[in-house]
Design an enzyme around this catalytic site. Structure first.
Site, short mmCIF file in Angstrom:
data_model
loop_
_atom_site.label_atom_id
_atom_site.label_comp_id
_atom_site.label_asym_id
_atom_site.label_seq_id
_atom_site.Cartn_x
_atom_site.Cartn_y
_atom_site.Cartn_z
N HIS A 130 102.09 44.74 -89.11
CA HIS A 130 101.21 44.04 -90.05
C HIS A 130 100.40 45.02 -90.88
CE1 HIS A 130 101.95 40.46 -87.52
NE2 HIS A 130 101.60 39.77 -88.58
N ARG A 151 81.62 31.99 -95.77
CA ARG A 151 80.41 32.40 -95.05
C ARG A 151 79.32 32.73 -96.08
NH1 ARG A 151 81.01 38.01 -95.34
NH2 ARG A 151 83.17 38.48 -95.80
N ALA A 166 98.36 26.72 -84.89
CA ALA A 166 99.60 27.51 -84.91
C ALA A 166 99.27 28.95 -85.30
CB ALA A 166 100.60 26.93 -85.89
N LYS A 205 94.56 43.93 -90.61
CA LYS A 205 94.63 42.95 -89.52
C LYS A 205 93.75 43.40 -88.36
CE LYS A 205 97.76 40.15 -86.75
NZ LYS A 205 97.04 38.92 -87.04
N GLY A 233 89.30 34.79 -98.77
CA GLY A 233 90.19 35.56 -97.91
C GLY A 233 91.63 35.54 -98.39
P1 NAD Z 1 90.66 37.62 -94.44
O1 NAD Z 1 89.69 38.56 -93.79
O2 NAD Z 1 91.30 38.01 -95.73
O3 NAD Z 1 89.92 36.21 -94.70
C1 NAD Z 1 89.03 35.62 -93.79
C2 NAD Z 1 88.14 34.65 -94.56
O4 NAD Z 1 87.33 33.91 -93.65
C3 NAD Z 1 87.17 35.37 -95.54
O5 NAD Z 1 87.22 34.69 -96.78
C4 NAD Z 1 85.82 35.17 -94.87
O6 NAD Z 1 84.76 35.15 -95.81
C5 NAD Z 1 86.03 33.81 -94.24
N1 NAD Z 1 85.04 33.46 -93.21
C6 NAD Z 1 84.56 34.23 -92.19
N2 NAD Z 1 83.63 33.55 -91.49
C7 NAD Z 1 83.54 32.33 -92.08
C8 NAD Z 1 82.75 31.18 -91.82
N3 NAD Z 1 81.84 31.16 -90.81
N4 NAD Z 1 82.89 30.09 -92.60
C9 NAD Z 1 83.78 30.09 -93.62
N5 NAD Z 1 84.56 31.17 -93.93
C10 NAD Z 1 84.42 32.26 -93.16
O7 NAD Z 1 91.75 37.30 -93.34
P2 NAD Z 1 93.23 36.69 -93.53
O8 NAD Z 1 94.22 37.79 -93.69
O9 NAD Z 1 93.19 35.60 -94.56
O10 NAD Z 1 93.48 36.08 -92.08
C11 NAD Z 1 92.59 35.12 -91.53
C12 NAD Z 1 93.11 34.70 -90.16
O11 NAD Z 1 94.36 33.99 -90.31
C13 NAD Z 1 93.42 35.87 -89.20
O12 NAD Z 1 93.09 35.48 -87.88
C14 NAD Z 1 94.93 36.04 -89.33
O13 NAD Z 1 95.52 36.65 -88.19
C15 NAD Z 1 95.34 34.60 -89.48
N6 NAD Z 1 96.66 34.37 -90.08
C16 NAD Z 1 97.39 33.33 -89.55
C17 NAD Z 1 98.61 32.99 -90.11
C18 NAD Z 1 99.36 31.80 -89.55
O14 NAD Z 1 100.46 31.47 -90.03
N7 NAD Z 1 98.78 31.10 -88.56
C19 NAD Z 1 99.12 33.72 -91.20
C20 NAD Z 1 98.36 34.76 -91.71
C21 NAD Z 1 97.11 35.07 -91.16
#
Ligand code: NAD
Length: 261
Positions: free
Chosen positions: A149, A36, A116, A153, A12
């Protein structure tokens, strides 16, 4: 001490950013990468001979702390598994609901967890600033939060926008659920005093932008944060991972990690 870290979702956007940021640090070491079962890149090397797997139990067994930027469903399943391993966690997934919160609460009884919606230093400072502004200006100044965003998203409003809006409500001494307005469409009537609006914009590759507006009479205050690299989140999450392994069981946030109020 070097914290051994299991990264979830190495394929991801955030998983990749965490792996990249970890290379430069000596307070963490990546010891597992779990995706996953149908994710692309399973079996491929992610860092220093380490390969991505879908074996969550083995991944949790091989770490002191896991870092989770995935989806609400995955966050819940991993938290339930982590209870059995008594593993510390750093959770950045947004859009979490009551079921995920309950699973995290269960885990936080046996292990220390940082949750967070935003791991950047700047955004965590913004939370304090908007609360202070809302307290000083009061609900006479109309407060609105606008977030932008990238097109991929999934959740809206962003978790960060919700934190900012809730900080404004706290500054007003208001119950957020009573004053929130997440969308406007149609004949919504004049804006009620004390309402806190949140609007979401989606497009392109924007990493994350948030502005809190306070509209007064003939003047306007804007408090903005713009992320230009995911490194701010991944660095914050790794800092949280190194910090949390030394803490007693409980639920913590980024203000605890940064030593801010
Ligand atoms: P993304 O879709 O690029 O990545 C998600 C990842 O999770 C993928 O690699 C997917 O294969 C994996 N995944 C899904 N189900 C899984 C499981 N059961 N086991 C292991 N891996 C699994 O998404 P992203 O842009 O990286 O964002 C992910 C989350 O983080 C979102 O909820 C986003 O809003 C959040 N986020 C938070 C912050 C923060 O500072 N807290 C910053 C950016 C993004």
């Amino acid at each position: 001490m070097t914290a051994r870290v299991c990264v979830l979702g190495p394929s991801g956007r955030m998983g990749r950013a965490v792996l990249e940021a970890a290379v430069a640090r000596d307070d963490v070491r990546i010891t597992a990468a779990v995706d996953r079962p149908d994710a692309g890149g399973l079996g491929a090397e992610v860092v220093g001979g380490l390969r991505a797997t879908s074996d969550l139990e083995a991944g949790l067994a091989a770490c002191d702390v896991y870092i989770d930027f995935t989806s609400p469903t995955a966050t819940r399943a991993v938290a339930e598994a982590a209870v059995r391993h008594r593993r510390a966690g750093v959770i950045g997934t947004t859009g979490l609901g009551p079921a995920e919160d309950a699973a995290i609460a269960e885990l936080s009884r046996v292990a220390p967890i940082v949750v967070a919606a935003n791991f950047s230093l700047g955004v965590n400072l913004v939370l304090g600033l908007v609360r202070q502004a809302a307290r000083a200006l009061g609900p006479e100044w109309d407060a609105e939060v606008v977030e932008t965003h990238h097109r991929a998203k999934r959740d809206a409003p962003s978790g960060t926008a919700l934190m900012i809006a809730k900080a404004i409500a706290a500054g007003h001494g208001a119950d957020y659920d009573r004053v929130k307005r997440h969308t406007r469409d149609g004949d919504v009537g004049p804006r009620p005093r004390g309402e806190i609006g949140v609007s979401s914009v989606r497009g392109g590759d924007v990493i994350g932008e948030h502005t809190a507006y306070f509209f007064g009479s003939a003047e306007r205050l804007e408090i903005s944060h713009r992320a230009t690299s995911r490194a701010i989140f991944s660095t914050g999450a790794l800092r949280a991972a190194a910090w949390v392994t030394g803490q007693p069981p409980g639920r913590y946030d980024m203000l605890d990690v940064l030593g801010l109020e």
